[in-house]
Design an enzyme around this catalytic site. Sequence first.
Site, PDB file in Angstrom:
ATOM      1  N   SER A  25       4.464   8.973   2.875  1.00  0.00           N
ATOM      2  CA  SER A  25       4.509   7.514   2.773  1.00  0.00           C
ATOM      3  C   SER A  25       5.243   6.902   3.957  1.00  0.00           C
ATOM      4  O   SER A  25       6.435   7.129   4.146  1.00  0.00           O
ATOM      5  CB  SER A  25       5.197   7.086   1.474  1.00  0.00           C
ATOM      6  OG  SER A  25       5.532   5.714   1.553  1.00  0.00           O
ATOM      7  N   LYS A  77      -1.353  -5.583   9.859  1.00  0.00           N
ATOM      8  CA  LYS A  77      -0.392  -5.957   8.814  1.00  0.00           C
ATOM      9  C   LYS A  77       0.889  -5.135   8.951  1.00  0.00           C
ATOM     10  O   LYS A  77       1.990  -5.686   8.911  1.00  0.00           O
ATOM     11  CB  LYS A  77      -1.048  -5.745   7.438  1.00  0.00           C
ATOM     12  CG  LYS A  77      -0.203  -6.176   6.265  1.00  0.00           C
ATOM     13  CD  LYS A  77      -1.060  -6.550   5.080  1.00  0.00           C
ATOM     14  CE  LYS A  77      -1.666  -5.353   4.359  1.00  0.00           C
ATOM     15  NZ  LYS A  77      -0.678  -4.527   3.658  1.00  0.00           N
ATOM     16  N   SER A  78       0.767  -3.831   9.114  1.00  0.00           N
ATOM     17  CA  SER A  78       1.964  -2.969   9.199  1.00  0.00           C
ATOM     18  C   SER A  78       2.830  -3.360  10.396  1.00  0.00           C
ATOM     19  O   SER A  78       4.053  -3.457  10.287  1.00  0.00           O
ATOM     20  CB  SER A  78       1.548  -1.509   9.366  1.00  0.00           C
ATOM     21  OG  SER A  78       0.899  -1.064   8.219  1.00  0.00           O
ATOM     22  N   ARG A 119      -6.522   2.151  -7.440  1.00  0.00           N
ATOM     23  CA  ARG A 119      -7.702   2.023  -6.572  1.00  0.00           C
ATOM     24  C   ARG A 119      -8.731   3.122  -6.793  1.00  0.00           C
ATOM     25  O   ARG A 119      -9.905   2.912  -6.500  1.00  0.00           O
ATOM     26  CB  ARG A 119      -7.264   2.049  -5.109  1.00  0.00           C
ATOM     27  CG  ARG A 119      -7.275   0.703  -4.515  1.00  0.00           C
ATOM     28  CD  ARG A 119      -6.961   0.690  -3.048  1.00  0.00           C
ATOM     29  NE  ARG A 119      -6.381  -0.617  -2.782  1.00  0.00           N
ATOM     30  CZ  ARG A 119      -5.612  -0.895  -1.764  1.00  0.00           C
ATOM     31  NH1 ARG A 119      -5.298   0.031  -0.893  1.00  0.00           N
ATOM     32  NH2 ARG A 119      -5.141  -2.122  -1.609  1.00  0.00           N
ATOM     33  N   GLN A 135       5.851   3.803   4.219  1.00  0.00           N
ATOM     34  CA  GLN A 135       6.775   2.783   3.718  1.00  0.00           C
ATOM     35  C   GLN A 135       8.128   3.407   3.413  1.00  0.00           C
ATOM     36  O   GLN A 135       9.178   2.848   3.753  1.00  0.00           O
ATOM     37  CB  GLN A 135       6.196   2.123   2.461  1.00  0.00           C
ATOM     38  CG  GLN A 135       4.980   1.268   2.766  1.00  0.00           C
ATOM     39  CD  GLN A 135       4.372   0.653   1.531  1.00  0.00           C
ATOM     40  OE1 GLN A 135       4.765   0.962   0.405  1.00  0.00           O
ATOM     41  NE2 GLN A 135       3.402  -0.220   1.721  1.00  0.00           N
ATOM     42  N   ASP A 178      -5.532   3.285   3.185  1.00  0.00           N
ATOM     43  CA  ASP A 178      -6.001   1.978   2.704  1.00  0.00           C
ATOM     44  C   ASP A 178      -7.516   1.821   2.786  1.00  0.00           C
ATOM     45  O   ASP A 178      -8.051   0.782   2.381  1.00  0.00           O
ATOM     46  CB  ASP A 178      -5.346   0.860   3.524  1.00  0.00           C
ATOM     47  CG  ASP A 178      -3.840   0.801   3.289  1.00  0.00           C
ATOM     48  OD1 ASP A 178      -3.396   1.210   2.196  1.00  0.00           O
ATOM     49  OD2 ASP A 178      -3.115   0.355   4.195  1.00  0.00           O
ATOM     50  N   ARG A 235      -8.355  -5.183  -1.254  1.00  0.00           N
ATOM     51  CA  ARG A 235      -9.310  -4.220  -0.668  1.00  0.00           C
ATOM     52  C   ARG A 235     -10.476  -3.958  -1.622  1.00  0.00           C
ATOM     53  O   ARG A 235     -11.595  -3.702  -1.187  1.00  0.00           O
ATOM     54  CB  ARG A 235      -8.590  -2.935  -0.269  1.00  0.00           C
ATOM     55  CG  ARG A 235      -7.475  -3.218   0.741  1.00  0.00           C
ATOM     56  CD  ARG A 235      -7.111  -2.049   1.603  1.00  0.00           C
ATOM     57  NE  ARG A 235      -5.913  -2.361   2.378  1.00  0.00           N
ATOM     58  CZ  ARG A 235      -5.900  -3.032   3.530  1.00  0.00           C
ATOM     59  NH1 ARG A 235      -7.018  -3.466   4.059  1.00  0.00           N
ATOM     60  NH2 ARG A 235      -4.762  -3.285   4.162  1.00  0.00           N
ATOM     61  N   ARG A 238       6.768  -5.179  10.625  1.00  0.00           N
ATOM     62  CA  ARG A 238       7.835  -4.490  11.382  1.00  0.00           C
ATOM     63  C   ARG A 238       8.342  -5.338  12.537  1.00  0.00           C
ATOM     64  O   ARG A 238       9.535  -5.320  12.859  1.00  0.00           O
ATOM     65  CB  ARG A 238       7.305  -3.135  11.874  1.00  0.00           C
ATOM     66  CG  ARG A 238       7.171  -2.110  10.735  1.00  0.00           C
ATOM     67  CD  ARG A 238       6.178  -1.028  11.087  1.00  0.00           C
ATOM     68  NE  ARG A 238       6.157   0.088  10.148  1.00  0.00           N
ATOM     69  CZ  ARG A 238       5.481   0.106   8.993  1.00  0.00           C
ATOM     70  NH1 ARG A 238       4.791  -0.948   8.615  1.00  0.00           N
ATOM     71  NH2 ARG A 238       5.504   1.174   8.214  1.00  0.00           N
TER      72      ARG A 238
END
Length: 449
Positions: A178, A32-33, A361, A180, A330, A405, A37
């Site tokens: 992070s 996904k990451s 979470r 992100q 994650d 998740r 990108r």
Amino acid sequence: MNQDQKNNMSSSSLFSSKSSDLSGEIIIPGDKSISHRCIILSSLAIGESKITGLLNSSDINCTINSMKSLGSCIKLNSNDECIINGIGIGSLKQPETPLDFGNSGTAARLILGLVSTHPIETNFIGDESLSQRPMKRVTEPLIDFGANFQLRNSEFLPIDVKGAEHPIPIIHEMSIASAQVKSAIMLAGLNTPGITTIIEKERTRDHTETLFKYYGYEINIEEKDGKYFISFEGQKSLNPVSIKVPGDPSSAAYPLVAGLVCKNSNIKIKGVLLNPTRDGIYKCLDEMGANLRYFNKKNEAGEITYDIEISSSTLDPIDVPANRAPSMIDDYPILAVAASMANGTSIFRGLSELKVKESDRLLGIYNFLSKNGVNTSIEDNNLIIHGNVSGPKGGALIETNLDHRIAMSSIILGMVSDKPIKVDDTETIKTSFPNFIKLMKKLGAKLSV
Ligand code: S3P
């Protein structure tokens, strides 16, 4: 199923029941990451890029749609190819409608960075879960480039964005670990004259750095006194590429843990990315005595992948140090399922960042474990799980609160529980792993509506 349970069903709810003898070979969808990108960087390259193995999920669609609104030409071919005609750094156009990021924190934060150094005025929106996630951590450093943001309650989406007309480069020392935030700053730096520098105390996933190099962009990464200095000069150019996205290690962790905890199982997962900034859960499972065999090493997109063979294992408990969190941020929900089946008490330390994911979470893990009879507690920001090798009682209804998740982990827990676990919403799984249920059934999981 009794009448009460039937009445409780939503169209995407699911029962997960005790399963054993999992077997077969599966290919895990693209990371996904890296998918986010690749779409962004291909859009900023000059010329045609070809991406294969791109994750086909709702989160990735948010990035595709936003980049299209910002002027990129993106086509998805039926043969699993994404063709992007990039428009070059600095050429984003003014979008006509608000940019909608659905459930995707990565898309919203990365593209906030990108837009912040273009003379663009727009509005960022998202779903109920994303609209409760903190955004100031990204906008604060971006203000230093010269951008302007109006956040709801000074913290949340919707955000009105006014990008800087004449951005100025920054030197930013990260205050939270992070990827992100780091990547948002890196994308902002691409259209900023001069040198942008980011200093990380804790190394976070390094896919943006790796991909900069893969797209031919010069970047300098140095380790000094235990800190990482990432710097590069803006307003150079990115080359178009042909790239294959490796399999997502966070997605692979679900069938992998299922193969470990379900009796008499042996499965193979092909093409899984293993990167030292992402492999915390793999380290943990190795330390817990998991029967994992790594083979067929390959190099994809500047990253390393392996095929992994998994057999049912008796797991030892684990004490996971806080400094491992960035490399497995994650993956705590599914590691919690493994710990619930371990031979003793596990402790996961330093989980404050889990409270600001797609849902809280830390609470989500506590809920799905304790409701199903796993003896669990939260002390400060640590999670304590008393494992039981015979598996939990099960039988609870789990509310997933738009968190993919939590949904997938609850389903794997159901596969080792005495009574089936019901998950209220599996629709949310489409954000990261759309064929999860199909693949799990193929391996022999007992999942039913
Ligand atoms: C991601 C970084 C992590 C992770 C998320 C993807 C990325 O978030 O939880 O799923 O692609 O950069 P944080 O940067 O908030 O830790």
